[in-house]
Design a protein around this motif. Structure first.
Motif, PDB file in Angstrom:
ATOM      1  N   CYS B  75       0.852  -1.208   0.000  1.00  0.00           N
ATOM      2  CA  CYS B  75       0.000   0.000   0.000  1.00  0.00           C
ATOM      3  C   CYS B  75       0.883   1.252   0.000  1.00  0.00           C
ATOM      4  O   CYS B  75       0.558   2.254  -0.629  1.00  0.00           O
ATOM      5  N   ILE B  76       1.958   1.173   0.791  1.00  0.00           N
ATOM      6  CA  ILE B  76       2.978   2.214   0.715  1.00  0.00           C
ATOM      7  C   ILE B  76       4.299   1.524   0.386  1.00  0.00           C
ATOM      8  O   ILE B  76       4.524   0.389   0.797  1.00  0.00           O
ATOM      9  N   GLU B  77       5.115   2.217  -0.390  1.00  0.00           N
ATOM     10  CA  GLU B  77       6.334   1.588  -0.887  1.00  0.00           C
ATOM     11  C   GLU B  77       7.459   1.748   0.124  1.00  0.00           C
ATOM     12  O   GLU B  77       7.590   2.796   0.754  1.00  0.00           O
ATOM     13  N   LEU B  78       8.269   0.715   0.240  1.00  0.00           N
ATOM     14  CA  LEU B  78       9.402   0.767   1.156  1.00  0.00           C
ATOM     15  C   LEU B  78      10.295   1.974   0.858  1.00  0.00           C
ATOM     16  O   LEU B  78      10.757   2.661   1.770  1.00  0.00           O
ATOM     17  N   GLU B  79      10.498   2.250  -0.416  1.00  0.00           N
ATOM     18  CA  GLU B  79      11.381   3.359  -0.785  1.00  0.00           C
ATOM     19  C   GLU B  79      10.793   4.717  -0.365  1.00  0.00           C
ATOM     20  O   GLU B  79      11.533   5.602   0.068  1.00  0.00           O
ATOM     21  N   GLU B  80       9.492   4.870  -0.450  1.00  0.00           N
ATOM     22  CA  GLU B  80       8.933   6.161  -0.027  1.00  0.00           C
ATOM     23  C   GLU B  80       9.001   6.302   1.501  1.00  0.00           C
ATOM     24  O   GLU B  80       9.173   7.408   2.009  1.00  0.00           O
ATOM     25  N   VAL B  81       8.914   5.187   2.230  1.00  0.00           N
ATOM     26  CA  VAL B  81       9.049   5.252   3.686  1.00  0.00           C
ATOM     27  C   VAL B  81      10.494   5.592   4.056  1.00  0.00           C
ATOM     28  O   VAL B  81      10.758   6.389   4.960  1.00  0.00           O
ATOM     29  N   ARG B  82      11.439   4.998   3.336  1.00  0.00           N
ATOM     30  CA  ARG B  82      12.858   5.311   3.578  1.00  0.00           C
ATOM     31  C   ARG B  82      13.115   6.810   3.364  1.00  0.00           C
ATOM     32  O   ARG B  82      13.749   7.465   4.191  1.00  0.00           O
TER      33      ARG B  82
END
Lengths: 136, 271
Positions: B75-82
Motif C-alpha cells: 500500500c505504501i512503498e518501502l522506498e517512499e518510507v525510507r
C-alpha cells in the motif's frame, strides 16, 4: 497494445507507477481460493487486502483460480499484455510464469536504494550498503 | 470465477460479506485495528513518532511504526518510507529505522535468489533439531499453552493480525526451542495469521530464531521477557516457569550443552 493491470497481494498501491502508465487499462485482483485455503490465510488479511483494493478506482475483484480467471479476462477484454508488480513470492511468480504461456507480461520491479547479489548475512549486507540506504 | 462486490460501506459490512464469500474462514469475531489501504498507511506514517523509535523499539509498549501491514501489502512503498525517514535528518532513530527497512529488503533479496528453497533449512542448525515435531501442537494453535504470556501473544496475533517484532521472536523461540517444534510448522502457521504475512520476512526470521539462518539459536529468559514485554503481559505463574533461568542454564536445558552462549548477565528481579 491493449493491457490489463493485475494487482497481487504484495503490490496494492493505487498510486503505483504502473497505474499511471496504464491509466486506461482495466484493473483486476483475484482472490485465489486454493491458495487461501492451503495456507490458511486469516480473515484479517483478506479484509485488509479487500479494503486496500477499494481505494483503487474501478477495481474489479474476483475469486477463483488465478490463472484461469486472468485467461478469461484476457479473452473478454481482448488484451495482449498483462501489467503487474514484481514480488519474490514464489507462488505469485509461478502464476506469472504460467501466464507467460498465454500473454506477454510487464513487471514493474521493487525499488531499493541498492541491491547485493547473493547476500548471506544482514550484517555483511548492511556494512556494504549502509551508505546507500542512509542517503537520500 | 465470480466477481465480488465493491460497493460495500463500513468495515463491519465488509467483514460479513467476506465471511459469506469465503465460508472456510475462521471468524475472528472482531475487526482488526489495521484497516487496509494506502490512506490508512499514510495516516499511520504521519502519526509515527520516529524520534522515539531508537530507544523504544524493542519494548512492546514502545513507539514503533506498525507500518509492516502497509509496506508488506505494498500500500505504501518501502522506498517512499525510507525517503520519508531520511528527510527527518540524521539521528540514531532514523538510522535504526532505516536499517529495519533494509532487513526487509535483505530478506527479499535472499528470497529472490533462493526462491522456495527458503522453505527448507538454509543452513545446518547449530543445535540438534532431529527430534522436533513437524506439526504445530493444538494448544499452541488454540492459544491454550497454559503460559499466560505466550497465550497473550497468540491471542493478540489472532485478534489483530499483527504482532510486535519482539513478540514474534519470543513466540517463535518458545515454539521452536522450548516446545521443540520445527520452525517450518510455526512459520507456516504465523504466515497465515499475519496481515503482513510474507514468506521472506516471516520464514527467514523463523530460520534466524531456529539457527538455520544465523550463527546461534535465539532464546530469551524471564528477565528479558519482563524487561521488554512485562507491561503488556498478564504475569506468568512462578511455579514451573520455563523461562526463569539464566541463559547458561537454559542453554544446558534446551540444547544439552551442545551450544554454549557467551556469558550474559544472570542477575535480575527473578534470579
Amino acid at each position: 497494445m491493449a493491457a490489463l493491470i493485475w494487482f497481487n497481494e504484495d503490490g496494492l498501491n493505487p498510486q503505483h507507477q504502473m497505474v499511471q502508465d496504464y491509466a486506461d487499462a482495466p484493473r483486476v485482483y483475484v482472490f485465489d481460493v486454493d491458495y487461501l485455503q492451503q495456507w490458511a490465510i486469516a480473515k484479517h488479511r483478506i479484509q485488509f487486502i479487500y479494503e486496500s483494493l477499494l481505494e483503487i478506482p474501478n477495481i474489479e475483484i474476483y475469486k477463483g483460480e488465478t490463472v484461469a480467471v486472468l485467461r478469461q479476462l484476457i479473452t473478454d477484454y481482448e488484451v495482449n499484455e498483462v501489467v503487474t508488480t514484481e514480488t519474490p513470492n514464489h507462488l505469485i511468480k509461478s502464476w506469472q510464469d504460467e501466464l507467460l504461456r498465454y500473454t506477454s507480461l510487464i513487471t514493474y520491479p521493487e525499488v531499493y536504494p541498492t541491491i547485493d547479489s547473493r547476500p548471506r548475512r544482514f550484517s555483511h549486507y548492511w556494512r556494504k550498503c549502509d551508505r546507500e540506504w542512509l542517503t537520500l | 470465477m465470480k466477481r465480488l462486490r465493491t460497493d460495500l460501506e463500513g468495515r463491519a459490512a465488509i467483514a460479513d460479506y467476506l465471511q459469506a464469500e469465503f465460508p472456510f474462514l475462521e471468524d475472528a469475531g472482531v475487526l482488526s485495528p489495521y484497516p487496509g489501504g494506502r490512506s490508512a498507511g499514510l495516516e499511520r506514517l504521519e502519526q509515527f513518532q520516529l524520534e522515539k523509535y531508537g530507544k523504544q523499539r524493542n519494548f512492546l509498549d514502545g513507539e514503533v511504526g506498525r507500518l509492516s501491514p502497509y509496506i508488506s501489502r505494498g500500500c505504501i512503498e518501502l522506498e517512499e518510507v525510507r525517503q520519508w525517514a531520511l528527510k527527518r535528518g540524521k539521528s540514531n532513530s532514523v538510522e535504526k529505522f532505516v536499517s529495519e527497512l533494509a532487513w526487509r529488503a535483505f530478506f527479499h533479496l535472499v528470497y529472490e535468489e533462493e526462491g522456495d528453497r527458503i522453505l527448507k533449512d538454509m543452513e545446518k542448525p547449530k543445535v540438534s533439531m532431529r527430534q522436533h515435531q513437524t506439526t504445530l501442537p493444538e494448544d499452541i494453535a488454540n492459544g491454550e499453552t497454559g503460559i499466560p504470556s505466550m497465550d497473550t501473544f497468540i491471542a493478540m496475533l489472532k485478534e489483530t493480525g499483527y504482532l510486535h517484532n519482539h513478540a514474534r521472536m519470543y513466540l517463535a523461540s518458545y515454539i521452536v526451542h522450548f516446545r521443540r517444534v520445527s520452525w517450518r510448522a510455526g512459520a507456516d502457521w504465523m504466515y497465515g495469521l499475519l496481515i503482513d504475512g510474507d514468506f521472506a520476512s516471516n520464514h527467514l526470521s523463523w530460520q534466524w530464531v531456529a539457527s538455520t539462518f544465523s550463527h546461534k539459536p535465539y532464546i530469551f529468559n524471564r528477565e528479558n521477557l519482563e524487561r521488554y514485554a512485562g507491561s503488556v503481559l498478564p504475569g506468568d505463574p512462578r511455579k514451573g516457569d520455563p523461562f526463569n533461568y539464566s541463559y547458561e542454564e537454559l542453554s544446558e536445558q534446551l540444547f544439552g550443552g551442545e551450544y554454549q552462549p557467551e556469558r550474559s548477565r544472570t542477575s535480575g528481579s527473578y534470579r
